[in-house]
Design a protein around this motif. Structure first.
Motif, PDB file in Angstrom:
ATOM      1  N   SER A  23     -57.889   0.444 -35.222  1.00  0.00           N
ATOM      2  CA  SER A  23     -56.478   0.854 -35.187  1.00  0.00           C
ATOM      3  C   SER A  23     -56.262   1.940 -34.154  1.00  0.00           C
ATOM      4  CB  SER A  23     -56.041   1.375 -36.554  1.00  0.00           C
ATOM      5  OG  SER A  23     -56.199   0.402 -37.528  1.00  0.00           O
ATOM      6  N   THR A 193     -50.371  -8.334 -39.135  1.00  0.00           N
ATOM      7  CA  THR A 193     -50.743  -6.933 -38.990  1.00  0.00           C
ATOM      8  C   THR A 193     -49.550  -6.101 -38.531  1.00  0.00           C
ATOM      9  OG1 THR A 193     -51.508  -7.383 -36.756  1.00  0.00           O
ATOM     10  CG2 THR A 193     -53.152  -7.399 -38.480  1.00  0.00           C
ATOM     11  N   SER A 231     -55.507  -1.254 -42.152  1.00  0.00           N
ATOM     12  CA  SER A 231     -56.381  -1.405 -40.986  1.00  0.00           C
ATOM     13  C   SER A 231     -57.582  -2.288 -41.317  1.00  0.00           C
ATOM     14  CB  SER A 231     -56.820  -0.045 -40.434  1.00  0.00           C
ATOM     15  OG  SER A 231     -57.385   0.743 -41.429  1.00  0.00           O
ATOM     16  N   LYS A 233     -57.383  -4.900 -43.261  1.00  0.00           N
ATOM     17  CA  LYS A 233     -56.859  -6.266 -43.167  1.00  0.00           C
ATOM     18  C   LYS A 233     -56.807  -6.699 -41.707  1.00  0.00           C
ATOM     19  CE  LYS A 233     -52.599  -8.686 -44.102  1.00  0.00           C
ATOM     20  NZ  LYS A 233     -51.221  -8.405 -44.509  1.00  0.00           N
ATOM     21  N   GLN A 234     -56.406  -5.753 -40.851  1.00  0.00           N
ATOM     22  CA  GLN A 234     -56.366  -6.060 -39.425  1.00  0.00           C
ATOM     23  C   GLN A 234     -57.757  -6.405 -38.903  1.00  0.00           C
ATOM     24  OE1 GLN A 234     -54.049  -3.677 -36.496  1.00  0.00           O
ATOM     25  NE2 GLN A 234     -56.026  -2.803 -36.112  1.00  0.00           N
TER      26      GLN A 234
END
Lengths: 314, 223
Positions: A23, A193, A231, A233-234
């Motif tokens: 991120s 996202t 973040s 999940k991203q």
């Protein structure tokens, strides 16, 4: 199913530590590309530490869901991450249906995120939740179809099997159906996202925000969990994209040399993906909310065509 | 494991690039910004160049290199530059509403692609390169025509014509191992370049006398 505690612990640590870095990297590069100096890449770590130390303000009317949601969001993303092969071709966890379980876990996290947004009873939270659910209802089918395109070629929805099957000669990777599925999944990644054509991660402008709107009432430890979960999940989606479509260099065994190569390959793939995200974010304007279905419609049609092409090109 | 033959590799790479062309075509259909459209077309042409390059390399066909170079210079650099300049000179970069909205046109183009896959299916044995490149080429032509009547601005119609031409080139490449005879390709190539230049001037004239590039206004009488 064999569980390897060491592998689980390692991948958990890797996910937890790498997620804020990705991120931060995207935020930093984006700033650089826009001629700003931007925050340092480890800024998200400091943010998380700060949030974890702060007291929490809990809305008066919030129910238990408000406090429960951050844990579900965080843990579901983490669990989904454990089911994806990151460094070794064999993922530490493989439960019921592989990729279906990953999509399901992400959906569970999103469901609780939306509930958490609604629970505090603020107008913005509800608005953000409704938008999030609208977008995810459009993004999820495209995501499933795109991954099924790979799954059909392999004959299994198990992610470890998909990655292992992809470790043939390099030229096999230039699969025409995968090209379409990759673009579809990349569009889904942008939507899921909260990246710029769909949502702006840097905005707190009330009319446009989606993800931030749901987090407005959160503070302290809960906010840290929510941000970390987002973040994670991203990172999970980016790893999925990188390792399923480009399974180069992933360690087939657990020898140190193979793991080293695998770590380097993963880092390179994530860097390239992050650069792509940054490019898209900088060169595109945010879409009007009612134009977002158009974008996701493209993703859906591309994924459908990719799936159909597996039968025609086979 | 015995290594793949060059033919296998080239077939895989060609189909991959062709699929990429289709992806760009579908993106063109939903993208409304004129400048982005032009860039997408340039990228699509670049993939066509790569296909020509791959054929030339793997089949030792030297004259196909010339085709690749011409495509590169003409369609990747010159025509996009020309169109770009024209768009900037006219000073509008936004396309007005197309006739059909994006999801509907996407669905329609998905259907068209499927149709061309099915139609091209019996001819797979004829193709010497790529697995189903003919299907993709046909879908490029069909969706190109769709793009042409879905857009109202004259300049996007020129762009649509160019994508149709890309499809035709791809079909030629897919059906004949070494592309069409060089003379034919040169002919087509210069045809397209001249056509685009003429159309460009025409677009400018249309705008001058009608104060708009909207071709649906051309049926109104002008005193």
């Amino acid at each position: 199913m064999n569980l390897n505690p060491l592998a689980i612990a390692l991948q958990t640590a890797l996910l937890l530590l790498l997620a804020p870095l990705v991120s931060g990297l995207i935020r930093n590069w984006k700033a650089k590309l826009q001629n700003r100096r931007g925050p340092r890449i480890w800024q998200p770590y400091s943010d998380l530490l700060k949030f974890l130390r702060k007291d929490m303000v809990i809305p008066e009317h919030a129910s238990w869901v408000f406090g429960f949601a951050p844990y579900v969001v965080f843990l579901s993303a983490l669990l989904a991450g454990l089911m994806i092969p990151m460094l070794t071709a064999q993922a530490p966890l493989s439960l019921f249906g592989g990729v279906l379980a990953v999509v399901g876990l992400l959906a569970l996290g999103r469901f609780f995120l939306a509930l958490g947004g609604l629970d505090a009873g603020s107008a913005f939270g509800g608005m953000g939740s409704s938008r999030e659910m609208t977008i995810s209802a459009l993004a999820e089918p495209a995501m499933m179809l795109a991954i099924f395109t790979v799954a059909i070629g392999v004959g299994s929805t198990d992610l470890s099997r998909m990655v292992q099957a992809g470790q043939g000669p390099v030229w096999k990777l230039f699969n025409p159906t995968h090209a379409m599925a990759f673009v579809a999944l990349f569009l889904v990644l942008l939507a899921e996202t909260g990246r710029i054509p769909v949502d702006n991660p840097a905005t707190h402008l009330e009319l446009t925000m989606i993800h931030e709107a749901m987090l407005l009432e959160y503070s302290g430890r809960y906010l840290a969990l929510m941000e970390w979960g987002a973040s994670l999940k991203q990172l999970v989606l980016m790893t999925l994209l990188a390792n399923v479509f480009l399974p180069v260099g992933i360690a087939p065994d657990t020898s140190p040399a193979a793991l080293g190569v695998s770590a380097l390959a993963l880092a390179a793939k994530l860097l390239v993906l992050a650069a792509e995200v940054v490019l898209v974010e900088t060169t595109n304007a945010k879409l009007r909310l009612f134009r977002v279905p158009d974008l996701l419609g493209v993703a859906f049609i591309l994924a459908t065509l990719a799936l159909l092409s597996t039968f025609f090109f086979g | 494991m015995n290594g793949p033959t060059p033919a296998e590799i080239s077939a895989q790479l060609i189909t991959f690039c062709a699929a990429g062309m289709l992806v760009f075509q579908l993106l063109l259909i939903v993208q409304r910004m004129l400048l982005t459209n032009i860039r997408l077309f340039a990228l699509q042409s670049f993939l066509l160049t790569s296909i020509a390059g791959i054929i030339a390399y793997f089949h030792n066909a030297t004259h196909v290199y010339l085709v690749a170079a011409l495509t590169l210079i003409g369609k990747v650099v010159f025509l996009p530059w020309l169109l770009d300049r024209q768009v900037r000179r006219i000073g509008i970069s936004q396309e007005i509403e197309p006739l059909l909205n994006a999801p509907a046109s996407m669905l329609l183009c998905g259907g068209l692609t499927l149709l061309s896959y099915i139609v091209a299916r019996p001819f797979t044995a004829l193709e010497r390169l790529g697995n189903n490149t003919l299907g993709i080429a046909m879908s490029l032509v069909l969706t190109g025509f769709f793009l042409m009547f879905n857009r109202r601005k004259a300049i996007t119609q020129v762009l649509a014509l160019l994508t149709v031409e890309n499809g035709v080139m791809l079909a030629a490449v897919a059906l004949t191992t070494y592309g069409m005879p060089l003379v034919v390709e040169l002919g087509i190539f210069f045809d397209v370049v001249v056509a685009v230049m003429v159309l460009g001037i025409l677009v400018y004239r249309i705008r001058d006398s009608f104060a708009s590039m909207d071709t649906s206004k051309l049926n109104q009488l002008k005193g």
